[in-house]
Motif scaffolding. Sequence first.
Motif, mmCIF file in Angstrom:
data_model
loop_
_atom_site.group_PDB
_atom_site.id
_atom_site.type_symbol
_atom_site.label_atom_id
_atom_site.label_comp_id
_atom_site.label_asym_id
_atom_site.label_seq_id
_atom_site.Cartn_x
_atom_site.Cartn_y
_atom_site.Cartn_z
ATOM 1 N N ALA A 274 -69.748 92.856 -21.896
ATOM 2 C CA ALA A 274 -68.821 92.700 -20.777
ATOM 3 C C ALA A 274 -67.444 93.131 -21.234
ATOM 4 O O ALA A 274 -67.172 93.264 -22.438
ATOM 5 C CB ALA A 274 -68.804 91.260 -20.279
ATOM 6 N N ASP A 275 -66.551 93.351 -20.281
ATOM 7 C CA ASP A 275 -65.158 93.636 -20.612
ATOM 8 C C ASP A 275 -64.361 92.350 -20.785
ATOM 9 O O ASP A 275 -63.239 92.384 -21.292
ATOM 10 C CB ASP A 275 -64.520 94.486 -19.496
ATOM 11 N N ASP A 276 -64.935 91.227 -20.363
ATOM 12 C CA ASP A 276 -64.246 89.938 -20.426
ATOM 13 C C ASP A 276 -65.193 88.898 -21.016
ATOM 14 O O ASP A 276 -66.141 88.469 -20.345
ATOM 15 C CB ASP A 276 -63.800 89.517 -19.022
ATOM 16 N N PRO A 277 -65.007 88.473 -22.273
ATOM 17 C CA PRO A 277 -65.933 87.500 -22.880
ATOM 18 C C PRO A 277 -65.913 86.145 -22.194
ATOM 19 O O PRO A 277 -66.926 85.444 -22.187
ATOM 20 C CB PRO A 277 -65.439 87.406 -24.330
ATOM 21 N N ASP A 278 -64.788 85.761 -21.590
ATOM 22 C CA ASP A 278 -64.733 84.479 -20.886
ATOM 23 C C ASP A 278 -65.646 84.482 -19.662
ATOM 24 O O ASP A 278 -66.326 83.494 -19.376
ATOM 25 C CB ASP A 278 -63.285 84.168 -20.479
ATOM 26 N N LEU A 282 -69.040 82.225 -18.946
ATOM 27 C CA LEU A 282 -69.247 81.479 -17.707
ATOM 28 C C LEU A 282 -70.583 81.821 -17.076
ATOM 29 O O LEU A 282 -71.307 80.946 -16.591
ATOM 30 C CB LEU A 282 -68.102 81.770 -16.730
ATOM 31 N N TRP A 283 -70.961 83.105 -17.093
ATOM 32 C CA TRP A 283 -72.265 83.515 -16.560
ATOM 33 C C TRP A 283 -73.401 82.861 -17.330
ATOM 34 O O TRP A 283 -74.364 82.361 -16.742
ATOM 35 C CB TRP A 283 -72.397 85.029 -16.617
ATOM 36 N N LEU A 284 -73.289 82.848 -18.652
ATOM 37 C CA LEU A 284 -74.340 82.244 -19.470
ATOM 38 C C LEU A 284 -74.415 80.731 -19.236
ATOM 39 O O LEU A 284 -75.503 80.150 -19.253
ATOM 40 C CB LEU A 284 -74.094 82.547 -20.944
ATOM 41 N N ALA A 285 -73.275 80.103 -18.998
ATOM 42 C CA ALA A 285 -73.266 78.663 -18.747
ATOM 43 C C ALA A 285 -73.990 78.317 -17.446
ATOM 44 O O ALA A 285 -74.543 77.223 -17.294
ATOM 45 C CB ALA A 285 -71.828 78.140 -18.702
ATOM 46 N N GLN A 286 -73.994 79.249 -16.512
ATOM 47 C CA GLN A 286 -74.637 79.009 -15.226
ATOM 48 C C GLN A 286 -76.161 79.128 -15.292
ATOM 49 O O GLN A 286 -76.840 78.864 -14.303
ATOM 50 C CB GLN A 286 -74.090 79.990 -14.184
ATOM 51 N N LEU A 287 -76.714 79.493 -16.442
ATOM 52 C CA LEU A 287 -78.166 79.603 -16.579
ATOM 53 C C LEU A 287 -78.845 78.236 -16.615
ATOM 54 O O LEU A 287 -80.065 78.143 -16.484
ATOM 55 C CB LEU A 287 -78.521 80.379 -17.854
ATOM 56 N N ASP A 288 -78.062 77.169 -16.830
ATOM 57 C CA ASP A 288 -78.620 75.811 -16.921
ATOM 58 C C ASP A 288 -79.673 75.743 -18.026
ATOM 59 O O ASP A 288 -80.770 75.213 -17.845
ATOM 60 C CB ASP A 288 -79.219 75.389 -15.573
ATOM 61 N N ALA A 289 -79.317 76.318 -19.190
ATOM 62 C CA ALA A 289 -80.214 76.325 -20.355
ATOM 63 C C ALA A 289 -79.366 76.360 -21.616
ATOM 64 O O ALA A 289 -78.217 76.824 -21.603
ATOM 65 C CB ALA A 289 -81.156 77.523 -20.311
ATOM 66 N N ASP A 290 -79.918 75.869 -22.717
ATOM 67 C CA ASP A 290 -79.209 75.926 -23.993
ATOM 68 C C ASP A 290 -79.113 77.370 -24.467
ATOM 69 O O ASP A 290 -80.076 78.144 -24.368
ATOM 70 C CB ASP A 290 -79.934 75.088 -25.039
ATOM 71 N N VAL A 291 -77.937 77.735 -24.997
ATOM 72 C CA VAL A 291 -77.665 79.098 -25.448
ATOM 73 C C VAL A 291 -77.126 79.049 -26.872
ATOM 74 O O VAL A 291 -76.250 78.228 -27.190
ATOM 75 C CB VAL A 291 -76.644 79.795 -24.523
ATOM 76 N N GLU A 292 -77.639 79.930 -27.737
ATOM 77 C CA GLU A 292 -77.146 80.063 -29.105
ATOM 78 C C GLU A 292 -76.615 81.484 -29.296
ATOM 79 O O GLU A 292 -77.323 82.453 -29.017
ATOM 80 C CB GLU A 292 -78.262 79.793 -30.116
ATOM 81 N N VAL A 293 -75.376 81.602 -29.764
ATOM 82 C CA VAL A 293 -74.790 82.915 -30.015
ATOM 83 C C VAL A 293 -75.249 83.395 -31.388
ATOM 84 O O VAL A 293 -74.935 82.789 -32.412
ATOM 85 C CB VAL A 293 -73.254 82.850 -29.957
ATOM 86 N N ILE A 294 -75.993 84.490 -31.430
ATOM 87 C CA ILE A 294 -76.476 85.067 -32.689
ATOM 88 C C ILE A 294 -75.430 86.014 -33.265
ATOM 89 O O ILE A 294 -75.113 85.970 -34.450
ATOM 90 C CB ILE A 294 -77.812 85.810 -32.457
ATOM 91 N N GLU A 295 -74.894 86.886 -32.408
ATOM 92 C CA GLU A 295 -73.831 87.811 -32.803
ATOM 93 C C GLU A 295 -72.814 87.870 -31.674
ATOM 94 O O GLU A 295 -73.179 87.835 -30.505
ATOM 95 C CB GLU A 295 -74.380 89.220 -33.065
ATOM 96 N N GLY A 296 -71.537 87.945 -32.045
ATOM 97 C CA GLY A 296 -70.499 88.058 -31.035
ATOM 98 C C GLY A 296 -69.449 86.964 -31.164
ATOM 99 O O GLY A 296 -69.503 85.962 -30.457
ATOM 100 N N ASP A 297 -68.481 87.163 -32.063
ATOM 101 C CA ASP A 297 -67.443 86.155 -32.279
ATOM 102 C C ASP A 297 -66.608 85.918 -31.025
ATOM 103 O O ASP A 297 -66.218 84.783 -30.732
ATOM 104 C CB ASP A 297 -66.529 86.581 -33.434
ATOM 105 N N ALA A 298 -66.341 86.991 -30.270
ATOM 106 C CA ALA A 298 -65.519 86.836 -29.068
ATOM 107 C C ALA A 298 -66.209 85.938 -28.047
ATOM 108 O O ALA A 298 -65.560 85.128 -27.378
ATOM 109 C CB ALA A 298 -65.230 88.206 -28.453
ATOM 110 N N LEU A 299 -67.534 86.051 -27.944
ATOM 111 C CA LEU A 299 -68.270 85.198 -27.006
ATOM 112 C C LEU A 299 -68.267 83.749 -27.478
ATOM 113 O O LEU A 299 -68.103 82.818 -26.682
ATOM 114 C CB LEU A 299 -69.706 85.706 -26.853
ATOM 115 N N ALA A 300 -68.437 83.532 -28.792
ATOM 116 C CA ALA A 300 -68.408 82.168 -29.320
ATOM 117 C C ALA A 300 -67.055 81.521 -29.059
ATOM 118 O O ALA A 300 -66.975 80.328 -28.671
ATOM 119 C CB ALA A 300 -68.708 82.194 -30.814
ATOM 120 N N GLU A 301 -65.969 82.263 -29.250
ATOM 121 C CA GLU A 301 -64.636 81.725 -28.974
ATOM 122 C C GLU A 301 -64.456 81.443 -27.482
ATOM 123 O O GLU A 301 -63.810 80.452 -27.100
ATOM 124 C CB GLU A 301 -63.582 82.716 -29.462
#
Length: 325
Positions: A274-278, A282-301
């Motif tokens: 995406a052009d906007d990690p925030d 938010l999109w991933l949070a709407q999945l209503d499921a646990d998410v683990e970031v494997i790669e992507g520091d900007a997404l983790a932040e």
Amino acid sequence: MLETSARLLRLLSLLQLPRDWTGPQLADRLGVSPRTVRADVGKLRSLGYPVDARPGVAGGYRLAAGTAMPPLLLDDDEAVAVAIGLGLVATRGLGVEETSLAALAKLEQVLPTRLRRRVQGVREATSAVPAPEPPLDLMVLGEVAGAIRRHERLRFGYTTRGGRQASRHAEPHRLVRWGALWYLLAWDLDRDDWRVFRVDRMALHTPTSARFRPRPIPDDDAVALVVRRVSTEAWAYRARVLVHAPAAVVAATFPIPLDVTVVDESTCRLELGADDPDRLALWLAQLDADVEVIEGDALAEAFARLATRFRRASNGTRSAVAERA
């Protein structure tokens, strides 16, 4: 009396109606003798039209189902209805989008100008309840499909992700539908490379009428190339995440195209960007499921910022409840 070719078309039009015709009835409609009707039926059969003839008082001529699909003769209203219907099916994700689009391109290529105006008039005068996908101009989609079939170069205006207007000159090779969006895979003549364009961002210019020889698509897989370009290479921020939810559920829920890999029946891995990690968080949070970031520091932040925001919202709610108590 009608000329032979015009008479055959008129006869075909009558036989396509769901009823039986006697020889005298057809002769009366066409202004010829029953013998001429029999001869014309024989000509239609030689062209591949399966015309049944049943003897007796209740018998007659009827166009039957054959082993191959013969050309059909449509009147004006039928042609307009078919064009509108094919356009709707092509955008509804029913699994027959490519076939519908190919048929629509063939039909619109031969539609008279007066019928093109009717089809366009219906499209412009009707509305639908807004859906999450961006609006798509079916005339643009149909013209792009026609250019692919004719191997004709395209000139078009294009709106980039940042809103900048650009002019493109390309050889269109393949349309790919992914989720709610249509993408054009084309060879960009100015950049001498493969490019992927969103059709809803295209504004076609005057047809070029310039033909081209199709180029071999890398790995002979247009879908894989589009997925690779759209899901990762085109974005400013990229990430790989593990989602504890079935792949089919994630693919159907997510609002943007993404590359989904099945890990097991209840877990999948995503490669997305995406052009906007925030916004991505938010999109991933709407999945209503646990998410683990494997790669992507900007997404983790971005997830950390989102968690802080949710925590503040939760604290505010508890304070309001305490005050009312």
